[in-house]
Design an enzyme around this catalytic site. Structure first.
Site, PDB file in Angstrom:
ATOM      1  N   ILE A 123       0.850  -1.196   0.000  1.00 35.43           N
ATOM      2  CA  ILE A 123       0.000   0.000   0.000  1.00 35.43           C
ATOM      3  C   ILE A 123       0.888   1.250   0.000  1.00 35.43           C
ATOM      4  O   ILE A 123       1.790   1.375   0.828  1.00 35.43           O
ATOM      5  CB  ILE A 123      -0.924   0.013   1.230  1.00 35.43           C
ATOM      6  CG1 ILE A 123      -1.799  -1.240   1.249  1.00 35.43           C
ATOM      7  CG2 ILE A 123      -1.786   1.265   1.238  1.00 35.43           C
ATOM      8  CD1 ILE A 123      -2.634  -1.378   2.501  1.00 35.43           C
TER       9      ILE A 123
ATOM     10  N   GLU B 122       1.761  -3.903   5.717  1.00 32.62           N
ATOM     11  CA  GLU B 122       0.865  -3.540   4.618  1.00 32.62           C
ATOM     12  C   GLU B 122       1.225  -4.266   3.319  1.00 32.62           C
ATOM     13  O   GLU B 122       0.761  -3.870   2.244  1.00 32.62           O
ATOM     14  CB  GLU B 122       0.895  -2.024   4.395  1.00 32.62           C
ATOM     15  CG  GLU B 122       2.214  -1.470   3.874  1.00 32.62           C
ATOM     16  CD  GLU B 122       3.150  -1.040   5.000  1.00 32.62           C
ATOM     17  OE1 GLU B 122       3.980  -0.154   4.777  1.00 32.62           O
ATOM     18  OE2 GLU B 122       3.049  -1.616   6.098  1.00 32.62           O
TER      19      GLU B 122
ATOM     20  N   ASP C 155      -6.420  -0.703  10.003  1.00 29.17           N
ATOM     21  CA  ASP C 155      -6.838  -2.110   9.974  1.00 29.17           C
ATOM     22  C   ASP C 155      -7.989  -2.315   8.998  1.00 29.17           C
ATOM     23  O   ASP C 155      -8.046  -3.328   8.279  1.00 29.17           O
ATOM     24  CB  ASP C 155      -7.264  -2.564  11.381  1.00 29.17           C
ATOM     25  CG  ASP C 155      -6.093  -2.734  12.324  1.00 29.17           C
ATOM     26  OD1 ASP C 155      -4.940  -2.700  11.849  1.00 29.17           O
ATOM     27  OD2 ASP C 155      -6.327  -2.899  13.531  1.00 29.17           O
TER      28      ASP C 155
ATOM     29  N   ASN D 291      -2.295   5.560   8.852  1.00 29.03           N
ATOM     30  CA  ASN D 291      -2.303   5.352  10.302  1.00 29.03           C
ATOM     31  C   ASN D 291      -2.121   6.655  11.062  1.00 29.03           C
ATOM     32  O   ASN D 291      -2.798   6.906  12.070  1.00 29.03           O
ATOM     33  CB  ASN D 291      -1.201   4.361  10.690  1.00 29.03           C
ATOM     34  CG  ASN D 291      -1.587   2.932  10.406  1.00 29.03           C
ATOM     35  OD1 ASN D 291      -2.763   2.570  10.450  1.00 29.03           O
ATOM     36  ND2 ASN D 291      -0.607   2.103  10.109  1.00 29.03           N
TER      37      ASN D 291
END
Length: 326
Positions: A204, A246, A220, A211
């Protein structure tokens, strides 16, 4: 250590980020047959087999570093006789007196061992029953019923444990251990059939910003949604797994260089055009296709280098390792 914690009904070990045991409660020492000096200031991995060390490095440390905690890790630890004892481990990271430590709670999977002991006892009773006279037949029927019941319970427990040990808890995808096993199987098959397959590593873009801006719960949610997209756009025999953090991985059986790019581009497009709470979200994808000179290590390295190349050249793109020098 607090007296109640020292004699709690479960094991407790506190380790540094490097794995050095700083403290251990008496419950764990008693159950495993160790003395305090056997473990304190020793490395936690000193009571693990090689296989469990790999589990610890591939799952425990990455998850602690990412989330600060680990829940329900199935791991075997050796007692003072060298016997492997199954445990469920929960861990949490925090700073104590200026030092980063990880507190671990360990619960023995004693029930599984009890079932196996009961099975062996029941089988021994069957052998003895053959030498009995008057009540032999009634006794055998009862023992057979007990064995069938215990076997079903043990089979159910084993299937659950196997599933847990190969599944990523957050996304429901297969985990790194399962992926590694399947990659080795495909490489062995390639050595006999030369049937091509390709490996994708998907990362990602700017996930840290997700985050930092939206919080770890939203992070998440993003990981779960991406897992669903990858599954939705994969074939039935593709292997889709969470590699860590990720990063996700796919093994594409029977897929060569050209088709791997098409599939990867389709995945990239699906992610870029999906609806995300965080706004736009993209992924970068690195690809490697198996050839006769590759091992699992070299194939992963090629795909990882292609991913890094994609990241360095703008992100939100697909790069096959063979195109990096063009």
């Amino acid at each position: 250590m607090d007296e109640r914690l020292n004699h709690a009904p479960c094991g407790y070990i506190s380790i540094t980020h490097e794995g050095i045991v700083r403290d251990v409660n008496q419950t764990f020492l008693d159950k495993m047959g160790y003395k305090h000096e056997d473990l304190v200031e020793k490395h936690f991995e000193s009571i693990m087999s090689t296989a469990n060390k790999l589990i610890f490095h591939s799952y425990f440390y990455p998850f602690i570093n990412l989330n600060g905690h680990v829940e329900e890790l199935f791991i075997n630890l050796k007692d003072n006789t060298g016997q492997s004892i199954p445990h469920i481990l929960n861990g949490r990271r925090f700073v104590h007196e200026g030092e980063e430590v990880i507190d671990c709670v360990l619960v023995q999977m004693g029930k599984r061992i009890d079932y196996e002991l009961e099975l062996r006892t029941a089988k021994k009773q069957i052998e003895e029953a053959y030498w009995e006279k008057d009540q032999a037949h009634a006794k055998l029927k009862q023992i057979h019923k007990e064995i069938e019941h215990k076997q079903k319970e043990l089979m159910n427990m084993n299937s659950i444990l196997v599933e847990l040990s190969t599944t990523d808890k957050l996304t429901g995808l297969r985990n790194r251990r399962f992926f590694q096993e399947k990659l080795e199987e495909h490489i062995i098959q390639f050595s006999t059939t030369s049937e091509p397959f390709s490996l994708l590593i998907i990362d990602i873009d700017h996930f840290k910003q997700v985050n930092d801006t939206w919080g770890h719960q939203t992070g998440d949610d993003v990981l779960e949604n991406l897992a669903s997209i990858l599954q939705l756009h994969s074939r039935a025999d593709d292997i889709v797994a969470r590699y860590g953090g990720e990063e996700f991985v796919l093994i594409l059986p029977h897929v060569g260089v050209t088709d791997s790019k098409i599939i990867a581009e389709r995945l990239r497009h699906a992610v870029a055009h999906a609806s995300w709470k965080t706004g736009n979200l993209t992924v970068s994808i690195g690809i490697a296709t198996m050839d006769s000179n590759d091992s699992d290590v070299t194939l992963l390295k090629k795909a990882d280098e292609a991913l890094y190349f994609a990241k360095e050249h703008g992100r939100n793109r697909v790069i096959h390792c063979i195109d990096m020098n063009e």
